[in-house]
Design an enzyme around this catalytic site. Structure first.
Site, PDB file in Angstrom:
ATOM      1  N   TRP A  35       0.820  -1.213   0.000  1.00 51.30           N
ATOM      2  CA  TRP A  35       0.000   0.000   0.000  1.00 51.30           C
ATOM      3  C   TRP A  35       0.855   1.264   0.000  1.00 51.30           C
ATOM      4  O   TRP A  35       1.817   1.357   0.767  1.00 51.30           O
ATOM      5  CB  TRP A  35      -0.862  -0.008   1.261  1.00 51.30           C
ATOM      6  N   ASP A  38       0.101   9.173   0.588  1.00 48.99           N
ATOM      7  CA  ASP A  38       0.682  10.491   0.274  1.00 48.99           C
ATOM      8  C   ASP A  38       2.127  10.515  -0.232  1.00 48.99           C
ATOM      9  O   ASP A  38       2.986   9.847   0.348  1.00 48.99           O
ATOM     10  CB  ASP A  38       0.736  11.370   1.534  1.00 48.99           C
ATOM     11  N   PHE A  98       4.417   9.302   9.842  1.00 47.56           N
ATOM     12  CA  PHE A  98       3.408   9.932   9.003  1.00 47.56           C
ATOM     13  C   PHE A  98       4.061  10.946   8.055  1.00 47.56           C
ATOM     14  O   PHE A  98       5.264  11.159   8.058  1.00 47.56           O
ATOM     15  CB  PHE A  98       2.333  10.577   9.879  1.00 47.56           C
ATOM     16  N   SER A  99       3.211  11.640   7.308  1.00 46.55           N
ATOM     17  CA  SER A  99       3.709  12.450   6.191  1.00 46.55           C
ATOM     18  C   SER A  99       4.608  13.599   6.610  1.00 46.55           C
ATOM     19  O   SER A  99       4.555  14.068   7.746  1.00 46.55           O
ATOM     20  CB  SER A  99       2.527  13.003   5.402  1.00 46.55           C
ATOM     21  N   ARG A 170       0.152  17.360  12.241  1.00 44.74           N
ATOM     22  CA  ARG A 170       1.010  16.491  11.417  1.00 44.74           C
ATOM     23  C   ARG A 170       1.351  17.098  10.053  1.00 44.74           C
ATOM     24  O   ARG A 170       0.845  18.136   9.673  1.00 44.74           O
ATOM     25  CB  ARG A 170       0.326  15.140  11.210  1.00 44.74           C
ATOM     26  N   ASP A 171       2.191  16.357   9.332  1.00 44.37           N
ATOM     27  CA  ASP A 171       2.530  16.611   7.930  1.00 44.37           C
ATOM     28  C   ASP A 171       3.331  17.906   7.726  1.00 44.37           C
ATOM     29  O   ASP A 171       2.926  18.781   6.940  1.00 44.37           O
ATOM     30  CB  ASP A 171       1.257  16.640   7.056  1.00 44.37           C
ATOM     31  N   GLU A 226      -5.039  18.422   6.191  1.00 38.53           N
ATOM     32  CA  GLU A 226      -3.884  17.541   6.055  1.00 38.53           C
ATOM     33  C   GLU A 226      -2.922  18.075   4.990  1.00 38.53           C
ATOM     34  O   GLU A 226      -3.311  18.767   4.049  1.00 38.53           O
ATOM     35  CB  GLU A 226      -4.357  16.136   5.690  1.00 38.53           C
TER      36      GLU A 226
HETATM   37  C1  FRU Z   1      -3.217  12.119   4.477  1.00 40.77           C
HETATM   38  C2  FRU Z   1      -2.783  11.479   5.789  1.00 40.77           C
HETATM   39  C3  FRU Z   1      -1.835  12.387   6.529  1.00 40.77           C
HETATM   40  C4  FRU Z   1      -1.084  11.427   7.401  1.00 40.77           C
HETATM   41  C5  FRU Z   1      -0.970  10.216   6.494  1.00 40.77           C
HETATM   42  C6  FRU Z   1      -1.008   8.901   7.226  1.00 40.77           C
HETATM   43  O1  FRU Z   1      -3.615  11.227   3.516  1.00 40.77           O
HETATM   44  O2  FRU Z   1      -3.914  11.152   6.563  1.00 40.77           O
HETATM   45  O3  FRU Z   1      -2.445  13.436   7.239  1.00 40.77           O
HETATM   46  O4  FRU Z   1       0.167  11.913   7.770  1.00 40.77           O
HETATM   47  O5  FRU Z   1      -2.039  10.283   5.587  1.00 40.77           O
HETATM   48  O6  FRU Z   1      -0.717   7.850   6.360  1.00 40.77           O
END
Ligand code: FRU
Length: 501
Positions: A35, A38, A98-99, A170-171, A226
């Site tokens: 899988w 992002d 995460f991202s 996040r991100d 996000e």
């Molecule tokens: C966006 C998201 C981000 C997060 C990541 C987790 O698609 O939800 O906010 O960091 O995917 O996989």
């Protein structure tokens, strides 16, 4: 290399040889195995372009997130590299990387990412309110091996302002301007609604401080913003982000989550961001979490996840789920975002076939115009409604339909009869159509259509609109069929096979 990173890399390199190829895209970056979601860390290092991505190699579903890694010199031909980051999966509950983003600085390639903590006690995740998301740094000197720094987290929960939830922050997207590094973070306000926070620091590895909240519109703009990205383009500071659960308005925001942009100006003295209303970036079924970089030629290039949350996927039998859009060059013209596929795609065109001045009424097929790894470029003179079917079966009962409704001034993609039906578990709107309101100038429509094995990406009128969608044809004829209600005319048409390998 930690044990978990080694395990993930051994698994990926062993299993990617056995990935099924039926729907594997040829010239879009495609999950090597398992899988992906992002794009992350899209950045230049040592004159090459690096793309990382949210990655769970072991299955065709979202799981503990790693950062997969690939690189390119021309945005089209990608080399898959070893996985860069794996979660610690230790007693702290760190169960996902995460991202985040990447930046080259003083000979090192830095990655800034979110550590997701969800501790497990006696085999069960503890209550969601105890989730924490903190921001961390890793770096590399060779662009292959990445080391997490010992000073992590660089943005801990203590550095989160009181109006932001510590569970959902996040991100980070990092950039440098003057003596500061800046980063924007996606966040949820404690009173509900998404927001984008701005942080800054004079050093990448320490000293980060909250600077300001760039966007907060209460519940209006989705529940979490996000994957924000802020960059200067043609004199404007553009903010792009992916608000979750944005409500449909007219023909816009029909996917469960959306990606939007706003044109504005960031005041670097005060941290205030003034902007125009937001708008949708892509109008197809499958586009999320876009991220950009500035390339060596000064172009702003954007790539996005060519998929959407909560969708059924038909590539599970092939042992992968998820791909990336074509990288797109961005411009702002009259305060509107214009997107074009990177020029480099033209280097992969082969076997040109062209036609001029062909009128069409019922089901016109043209010799040589077909395929499932092609680009079509055309100008159409529109007299009434018409459609172009791609990936169509011989009897045209199965097709991915691209339509223009002249009376309603609507440009539509219809995947209701495009092969395997893609159900959505999250959307209340149609799973069959996506529309854009489009006024033509002098009744002419210009299209560039990129058909890959399980995707169709359409650039309308020199990048005024783009529609990216997945599609899973059952037939193997892959015809292109033109049908017009009255006498529409193909003023010019070119078709190329796109060959990368
Ligand atoms: C966006 C998201 C981000 C997060 C990541 C987790 O698609 O939800 O906010 O960091 O995917 O996989």
């Amino acid at each position: 290399m930690t044990n978990l990173l080694k395990k993930a890399n051994d698994y990926m390199f062993e299993n990617m040889k056995n990935r099924g190829e039926k729907y594997t895209n040829n010239y879009h970056y495609n999950s090597p195995i398992g899988w992906i979601n992002d794009p992350n860390g899209f950045s230049m290092f040592n004159n090459e372009y690096h793309l990382f991505y949210q990655f769970y190699p072991y299955g065709c579903h979202w799981g503990p997130m790693h950062w997969g890694h690939a690189k390119t010199t021309d945005f089209i031909s990608w080399e898959t590299l070893p996985i860069a980051l794996a979660p610690n999966n230790d007693a702290t509950g760190n169960c996902g990387i995460f991202s985040g983003s990447g930046i080259e600085h003083e000979g090192k390639h830095y990655l800034m990412y979110t550590d997701h903590y969800h501790p497990i006690i006696d085999g069960h995740f503890i209550d969601g309110k105890d989730i924490r998301q903190t921001q961390a740094i890793a770096y590399s000197v060779d662009g292959i091996h990445y080391e997490k720094i010992s000073n992590n987290p660089v943005i801990s929960s203590e550095l989160v302002p009181q109006h932001a939830k510590v569970q959902d922050i996040r991100d980070p997207k990092i950039w440098k301007k003057g003596e500061y590094f800046y980063c924007v973070l996606g966040s949820i306000n404690i009173a509900e609604g998404g927001q984008v926070l701005l942080y800054r620091s004079k050093s990448i590895e320490s000293g980060w401080e909250y600077f300001n909240t760039l966007i907060y519109e209460g519940k209006k703009l989705g529940i979490c913003h996000e994957c924000p990205d802020l960059f200067n383009l043609d004199g404007h500071d553009l903010l792009i982000m992916s608000p979750q659960y944005l409500k449909p308005e007219g023909y816009k925001y029909w996917n469960v989550h959306s990606a939007v942009y706003m044109v504005g100006q960031l005041n670097y003295e005060t941290g205030e961001y003034t902007h125009q209303p937001y708008d949708q970036i892509d109008h197809g079924f499958d586009f999320y979490a876009p991220q950009t970089l500035l390339d060596s030629k000064g172009r702003r290039i954007m790539i996005a996840w060519l998929n959407m949350w909560e969708r059924e996927s038909h590539t599970v039998d092939d042992k992968w789920v998820g791909a990336m859009t074509l990288p797109r060059e961005l411009k702002i013209i009259n305060n509107k975002l214009i997107q074009l596929p990177v020029e480099e795609i033209k280097n992969y065109r082969q076997n040109e076939i062209s036609y001029e001045n062909v009128s069409f009424g019922h089901e016109l097929r043209l010799d040589g115009i077909k395929g499932n790894s092609i680009e079509l470029e055309m100008n159409i003179k529109v007299w009434g409604d018409f459609c172009i079917d791609v990936l169509a079966s011989e009897n045209n009962n199965e097709r991915f339909r691209i339509m223009y409704h002249d009376f309603k001034k609507l440009f539509t993609v219809d995947r209701s009869q495009s092969g395997k039906v893609t159900r959505s578990f999250g959307e209340r709107t149609s799973q069959e159509y996506r529309n854009v309101e489009l006024e033509l100038i002098e009744q002419e429509l210009k299209l560039r259509i990129f058909v890959d094995k399980s995707s169709v990406e359409i650039f309308v009128n020199d990048g005024e609109y783009v529609l990216a969608s997945n599609c899973y044809p059952i037939n193997e004829d892959y015809n292109v069929v033109f049908t017009g209600a009255s006498e529409c005319k193909i003023v010019s048409l070119k078709k190329w096979d796109i060959k990368v390998k």
